[in-house]
Design a protein around this motif. Sequence first.
Motif, PDB file in Angstrom:
ATOM      1  N   CYS A 114     -42.530 -21.221 -50.650  1.00  0.00           N
ATOM      2  CA  CYS A 114     -41.835 -22.189 -49.792  1.00  0.00           C
ATOM      3  C   CYS A 114     -41.825 -21.744 -48.334  1.00  0.00           C
ATOM      4  CB  CYS A 114     -40.402 -22.395 -50.287  1.00  0.00           C
ATOM      5  SG  CYS A 114     -39.301 -20.972 -50.015  1.00  0.00           S
ATOM      6  N   GLY A 115     -41.904 -20.418 -48.091  1.00  0.00           N
ATOM      7  CA  GLY A 115     -41.892 -19.894 -46.738  1.00  0.00           C
ATOM      8  C   GLY A 115     -40.514 -19.812 -46.117  1.00  0.00           C
ATOM      9  N   LYS A 116     -39.465 -20.216 -46.847  1.00  0.00           N
ATOM     10  CA  LYS A 116     -38.120 -20.286 -46.268  1.00  0.00           C
ATOM     11  C   LYS A 116     -37.099 -19.384 -46.963  1.00  0.00           C
ATOM     12  CE  LYS A 116     -38.837 -25.116 -44.903  1.00  0.00           C
ATOM     13  NZ  LYS A 116     -38.367 -26.520 -45.061  1.00  0.00           N
ATOM     14  N   CYS A 117     -37.300 -19.069 -48.238  1.00  0.00           N
ATOM     15  CA  CYS A 117     -36.306 -18.285 -48.976  1.00  0.00           C
ATOM     16  C   CYS A 117     -36.345 -16.812 -48.554  1.00  0.00           C
ATOM     17  CB  CYS A 117     -36.536 -18.416 -50.485  1.00  0.00           C
ATOM     18  SG  CYS A 117     -38.022 -17.565 -51.090  1.00  0.00           S
ATOM     19  N   ARG A 118     -35.386 -16.034 -49.012  1.00  0.00           N
ATOM     20  CA  ARG A 118     -35.285 -14.622 -48.618  1.00  0.00           C
ATOM     21  C   ARG A 118     -36.514 -13.834 -49.047  1.00  0.00           C
ATOM     22  NH1 ARG A 118     -30.615 -11.630 -52.057  1.00  0.00           N
ATOM     23  NH2 ARG A 118     -31.708  -9.825 -51.193  1.00  0.00           N
ATOM     24  N   PHE A 119     -37.089 -14.182 -50.201  1.00  0.00           N
ATOM     25  CA  PHE A 119     -38.243 -13.443 -50.696  1.00  0.00           C
ATOM     26  C   PHE A 119     -39.486 -13.742 -49.867  1.00  0.00           C
ATOM     27  CE2 PHE A 119     -35.468 -14.135 -54.426  1.00  0.00           C
ATOM     28  CZ  PHE A 119     -35.083 -12.815 -54.613  1.00  0.00           C
ATOM     29  N   CYS A 120     -39.687 -14.988 -49.507  1.00  0.00           N
ATOM     30  CA  CYS A 120     -40.815 -15.341 -48.642  1.00  0.00           C
ATOM     31  C   CYS A 120     -40.671 -14.679 -47.270  1.00  0.00           C
ATOM     32  CB  CYS A 120     -40.909 -16.854 -48.478  1.00  0.00           C
ATOM     33  SG  CYS A 120     -41.530 -17.726 -49.945  1.00  0.00           S
TER      34      CYS A 120
END
Length: 367
Positions: A114-120
């Motif tokens: 997604c490019g937005k979550c903490r993992f990305c």
Amino acid sequence: MEEPKVAVRGTIPKTMKALVAYGRGDYRFEPEYPTPECGPDDIIIKVEGCGVCAGDLKCQHGVAMFWGDEMQPSWVKPPFIPGHEFFGRVVQLGENVTEYELGDRITADQIVPCGKCRFCKDGHYWMCQPHDMYGYQYYNNGGMAEYVRYVKNSVITRVPEEMTVEQALLIEPFGCSKHAVDRAEITNEDVVVISGAGTLGLGMITYARMKNPKLLIVLDMQENRLEKAKEFGADLVFNPGQCDIDKEIKALTDGYGCDIYIEATGNPASVRQGLTVIRKLGTFVEFSVFGSETTVDWSIIGDRKELDIRGSHLSPYAYPFVIENMMKGNIKTNGVVSRIFKLEDWEKAFEYATGKYGDFKVAFTFD
């Protein structure tokens, strides 16, 4: 006067051949399924080939981790086109795409971050929280079709022109194999056991050989797989159905057990076996999709052996290395893709992909 900007470059037919999953166990070959539409940030590829993964089989069989049960919600979103081990050539480009041209040969990671979550955001894109993947949701259709749409956030890698179809089909699975071996942190002092010599196991074996372990042992129930394991770099191979694996490994390690155990079968018996043959303070790496729950005595992990238990998921940052070393011959691929089918024969392909006839990797190709 400036010419008007063309929104989409390239043309494709309005319909295509596709295998479509409408529900648990409800898979249908569609000869005229709508082709994907190209948005301003999208790339459409014409698929050259798509492998059949054990995960594809288990999804088709209705396993709970895909379709949900009383403990977990459904993760898949039908109707979707399965297949995540695919590659092809660019045939259509959205107006905002500048890095690629028509005719380029490319592939992409299975995950669509997604490019937005903490993992990305912290670089762990393969653990993206929404966790959308190609081949499991209607908005991220997979490679068991003539055309596939790569969306903006796809992690795309170029495929060399000189790479064979058989090699390119192994980029995704061998990328997963690389990540699993990296999770094990193998040194040249380690006795390593890899349980399972299917496609993923073979990728682990050929890459683990590059790590130069003290001893590389491979386990499998099928003799043809054990032969291929030796060809790909195993020092020793054992069939658990024909000998006492714990006794054999303890005899090779002064009674201690192996330093590292990598589980690549998805069989609960292999997990229990690994917890038995691994030494105290050893490292256990799990990379499999299981069709059923595994029950073990967790006191082995903590109170008895103080093990490091590590999971392995997907193939982050692996494609460029895998491609380069396939081309150099360091990562072996010979004979792994053992049978090619047309999409119309998908039921037969899925049957052969179980390995019941001695196959490793079964795949579809498209003219």
